[in-house]
Design a protein around this motif. Structure first.
Motif, PDB file in Angstrom:
ATOM      1  N   GLU A  69       0.546  -1.083  -0.027  1.00  0.00           N
ATOM      2  CA  GLU A  69      -0.200   0.419   0.031  1.00  0.00           C
ATOM      3  C   GLU A  69       1.215   1.538  -0.361  1.00  0.00           C
ATOM      4  OE1 GLU A  69      -2.307  -0.316   3.179  1.00  0.00           O
ATOM      5  OE2 GLU A  69      -4.066  -1.671   2.338  1.00  0.00           O
ATOM      6  N   LEU A  70       2.276   1.783   0.418  1.00  0.00           N
ATOM      7  CA  LEU A  70       2.945   2.563   1.037  1.00  0.00           C
ATOM      8  C   LEU A  70       3.587   2.429  -0.678  1.00  0.00           C
ATOM      9  CD1 LEU A  70       4.820   4.222   2.226  1.00  0.00           C
ATOM     10  CD2 LEU A  70       6.378   2.646   2.988  1.00  0.00           C
ATOM     11  N   GLN A  71       3.908   1.191  -1.023  1.00  0.00           N
ATOM     12  CA  GLN A  71       4.685   1.489  -2.391  1.00  0.00           C
ATOM     13  C   GLN A  71       3.507   2.272  -3.638  1.00  0.00           C
ATOM     14  OE1 GLN A  71       8.356   1.153  -3.116  1.00  0.00           O
ATOM     15  NE2 GLN A  71       8.353   0.873  -1.456  1.00  0.00           N
ATOM     16  N   PHE A  72       2.536   1.709  -3.544  1.00  0.00           N
ATOM     17  CA  PHE A  72       1.812   2.076  -4.655  1.00  0.00           C
ATOM     18  C   PHE A  72       1.636   3.599  -3.925  1.00  0.00           C
ATOM     19  CE2 PHE A  72      -2.566   2.596  -6.277  1.00  0.00           C
ATOM     20  CZ  PHE A  72      -2.673   1.725  -7.356  1.00  0.00           C
ATOM     21  N   GLU A  73       1.544   3.929  -3.273  1.00  0.00           N
ATOM     22  CA  GLU A  73       0.886   5.476  -2.727  1.00  0.00           C
ATOM     23  C   GLU A  73       1.741   6.321  -3.483  1.00  0.00           C
ATOM     24  OE1 GLU A  73       0.930   8.705   0.858  1.00  0.00           O
ATOM     25  OE2 GLU A  73       0.739   6.055   1.333  1.00  0.00           O
ATOM     26  N   LEU A  74       3.548   5.838  -3.200  1.00  0.00           N
ATOM     27  CA  LEU A  74       4.797   6.299  -3.635  1.00  0.00           C
ATOM     28  C   LEU A  74       4.582   6.566  -5.028  1.00  0.00           C
ATOM     29  CD1 LEU A  74       6.935   4.861  -1.525  1.00  0.00           C
ATOM     30  CD2 LEU A  74       6.084   7.154  -1.470  1.00  0.00           C
ATOM     31  N   LEU A  75       4.287   5.320  -5.261  1.00  0.00           N
ATOM     32  CA  LEU A  75       4.164   4.580  -7.482  1.00  0.00           C
ATOM     33  C   LEU A  75       3.200   6.456  -8.085  1.00  0.00           C
ATOM     34  CD1 LEU A  75       4.382   3.547 -10.062  1.00  0.00           C
ATOM     35  CD2 LEU A  75       2.723   1.918  -9.252  1.00  0.00           C
ATOM     36  N   GLN A  81       4.168  13.443 -10.670  1.00  0.00           N
ATOM     37  CA  GLN A  81       5.551  14.118 -10.917  1.00  0.00           C
ATOM     38  C   GLN A  81       5.689  13.607 -13.013  1.00  0.00           C
ATOM     39  OE1 GLN A  81       8.499  12.361  -8.423  1.00  0.00           O
ATOM     40  NE2 GLN A  81       7.889  14.655  -6.439  1.00  0.00           N
ATOM     41  N   MET A  82       5.698  12.646 -12.992  1.00  0.00           N
ATOM     42  CA  MET A  82       5.666  12.260 -14.494  1.00  0.00           C
ATOM     43  C   MET A  82       4.626  13.207 -15.268  1.00  0.00           C
ATOM     44  SD  MET A  82       6.566   8.569 -14.267  1.00  0.00           S
ATOM     45  CE  MET A  82       6.298   8.076 -16.372  1.00  0.00           C
ATOM     46  N   SER A 130      -9.257  -4.775  -7.242  1.00  0.00           N
ATOM     47  CA  SER A 130      -9.127  -4.423  -8.929  1.00  0.00           C
ATOM     48  C   SER A 130      -9.797  -3.439  -9.527  1.00  0.00           C
ATOM     49  CB  SER A 130     -10.307  -5.002  -9.915  1.00  0.00           C
ATOM     50  OG  SER A 130      -9.490  -6.931  -9.419  1.00  0.00           O
ATOM     51  N   GLU A 131     -10.221  -2.214  -8.936  1.00  0.00           N
ATOM     52  CA  GLU A 131     -10.571  -0.965  -9.074  1.00  0.00           C
ATOM     53  C   GLU A 131      -8.935   0.016  -9.190  1.00  0.00           C
ATOM     54  OE1 GLU A 131     -13.560   2.774  -8.969  1.00  0.00           O
ATOM     55  OE2 GLU A 131     -14.311   0.397  -7.765  1.00  0.00           O
ATOM     56  N   MET A 132      -8.589  -0.494  -8.040  1.00  0.00           N
ATOM     57  CA  MET A 132      -7.172   0.409  -8.139  1.00  0.00           C
ATOM     58  C   MET A 132      -6.804   0.065  -9.016  1.00  0.00           C
ATOM     59  SD  MET A 132      -5.388   1.342  -4.372  1.00  0.00           S
ATOM     60  CE  MET A 132      -5.506  -0.193  -4.577  1.00  0.00           C
ATOM     61  N   ILE A 133      -6.160  -1.400  -9.191  1.00  0.00           N
ATOM     62  CA  ILE A 133      -5.291  -1.353  -9.834  1.00  0.00           C
ATOM     63  C   ILE A 133      -5.449  -1.103 -11.207  1.00  0.00           C
ATOM     64  CG2 ILE A 133      -3.959  -3.632 -10.399  1.00  0.00           C
ATOM     65  CD1 ILE A 133      -4.725  -4.779  -7.548  1.00  0.00           C
ATOM     66  N   ILE A 134      -6.623  -1.590 -11.768  1.00  0.00           N
ATOM     67  CA  ILE A 134      -7.141  -1.100 -13.166  1.00  0.00           C
ATOM     68  C   ILE A 134      -6.711   0.204 -13.576  1.00  0.00           C
ATOM     69  CG2 ILE A 134      -9.037  -1.098 -14.574  1.00  0.00           C
ATOM     70  CD1 ILE A 134      -9.563  -3.491 -13.616  1.00  0.00           C
ATOM     71  N   GLY A 135      -7.197   1.742 -12.471  1.00  0.00           N
ATOM     72  CA  GLY A 135      -7.065   2.613 -12.479  1.00  0.00           C
ATOM     73  C   GLY A 135      -5.549   3.034 -12.979  1.00  0.00           C
ATOM     74  N   ALA A 136      -4.749   2.708 -12.152  1.00  0.00           N
ATOM     75  CA  ALA A 136      -3.082   2.807 -12.018  1.00  0.00           C
ATOM     76  C   ALA A 136      -2.808   2.385 -13.839  1.00  0.00           C
ATOM     77  CB  ALA A 136      -2.623   2.125 -10.520  1.00  0.00           C
ATOM     78  N   THR A 137      -2.688   1.426 -13.734  1.00  0.00           N
ATOM     79  CA  THR A 137      -2.542   0.627 -15.159  1.00  0.00           C
ATOM     80  C   THR A 137      -2.862   1.523 -15.861  1.00  0.00           C
ATOM     81  OG1 THR A 137      -2.813  -1.587 -13.930  1.00  0.00           O
ATOM     82  CG2 THR A 137      -2.340  -1.406 -16.172  1.00  0.00           C
ATOM     83  N   LYS A 138      -4.433   2.017 -15.772  1.00  0.00           N
ATOM     84  CA  LYS A 138      -4.495   3.138 -17.418  1.00  0.00           C
ATOM     85  C   LYS A 138      -3.558   4.045 -17.106  1.00  0.00           C
ATOM     86  CE  LYS A 138      -9.288   1.565 -17.450  1.00  0.00           C
ATOM     87  NZ  LYS A 138     -10.563   2.204 -18.051  1.00  0.00           N
TER      88      LYS A 138
END
Length: 325
Positions: A69-75, A81-82, A130-138
């Protein structure tokens, strides 16, 4: 120990012991066991939903989940920033680089377009997050696509810059005779008096008077297409094709320093002042052609004259005097 209960019997005028029925005993026992089972089940549910009885394995998995969860937040912060940096580059690309090189800006719809067709994220469905993962992947896919588009745009800008550099080097932008070698600017572009017939005729170039043998320099990069005496009136002359529709001509030369087919750079020595052909005195007749039409060369001297020198030249060039050829 359970208490013994009695009741008063009016027939015998005495207290008699109450004997409990067996069915009631069984019922009470059943209720007790059922109540105990329900209570125990509720207690088990409470215990299972707390950390009281977690196994080391479960505790380890919980720590891993928190770390993810922490790594996902940093991502998410890195992606933000990107996106900001990319937006800044896109803005400069559209409003500075492409504008400068006269290229059409890339539409916002093209930069932000998604992905059509099949469901690219079907394999990510069915999980708790899934919703969070799909959103980040998109989001990552869109950033990647934007970077590809921007990379191609910068490649195009690089090519345009190289082409622009070639164009700027090719334009005949300097005076073909140095000012310190120049006697005077005898005649400019426009209607002038012919030195031989005295009739008023169009003078298609500029005449620079200078002693015979004065060096003449190429006014821009290009390829020598002619260095001969086979054109009526010009005598010994040189023509340079600069590309992009530009051609420069140098007439009445005494001698050449280049030959046909040779490539030259701006400022290269190409010949020497003379008075060959239809000429009244030693001078250089200089012309500039654009797309087959002769144009006024005075508009191209930004590369070699100061503002004062250009003003003086403009003064003499606009005088309707007699040309030297």
């Amino acid at each position: 120990m359970s208490k013994v209960k009695y009741f008063y019997d009016p027939d015998t005028l005495s207290y008699r012991k109450i004997e409990p029925k067996k069915s009631r005993k069984y019922r009470n026992l059943t209720f007790f066991l059922l109540g105990s089972a329900i209570f125990g089940l509720l207690g088990l549910i409470v215990i299972l939903n707390t950390n009281i009885l977690n196994t080391p394995r479960e505790l380890s998995l919980q720590r891993e989940v928190k770390n993810y969860e922490l790594q996902f937040e940093l991502l998410g912060k890195k992606m933000e920033q990107m996106e900001q940096v990319l937006a800044n580059i896109e803005d400069r690309d559209n409003n500075i680089y492409r504008l400068y090189f006269e290229a059409n800006p890339i539409p916002e719809e093209q930069r932000r377009a998604g992905f059509g067709g099949v469901n690219r994220y079907k394999s990510l469905e069915g999980f708790n997050n899934s919703e969070m993962i799909i959103g980040a992947t998109k989001r990552m896919d869109i950033i990647q696509k934007q970077m590809v588009i921007q990379s191609k745009s910068l490649d195009e800008i690089t090519k345009l810059a190289a082409e622009k550099e070639k164009l700027l080097a090719a334009i005949p932008a300097i005076q073909p005779i140095s000012n310190d070698k120049l006697t005077r600017m005898a005649s400019g572009y426009g209607w002038r008096s012919d030195p031989f017939t005295k009739a008023r005729k169009m003078h298609w170039g500029m005449d620079f008077t200078s002693p015979k043998g004065t060096p003449i320099y190429a006014s821009g990069d290009g390829k020598v297409t002619r260095a001969d005496n086979n054109s009526s009136g010009y005598g010994k002359h040189i023509r340079i094709d600069h590309g992009y529709g530009y051609v420069s001509l140098y007439g009445h030369l005494s001698n050449y320093n280049v030959k046909s087919g040779q490539r030259v750079k701006r400022g290269d020595l190409i010949g020497f002042v003379g008075s060959t052909g239809r000429s009244e005195a030693p001078h250089l007749h200089y012309e500039v052609w654009k797309d087959g039409d002769r144009i006024n060369p005075i508009n191209f001297y930004y590369g070699s004259l100061t503002a004062e020198e250009f003003e003086n030249m403009l003064k003499y060039a606009t005088q309707e005097n007699q040309s030297l050829d």
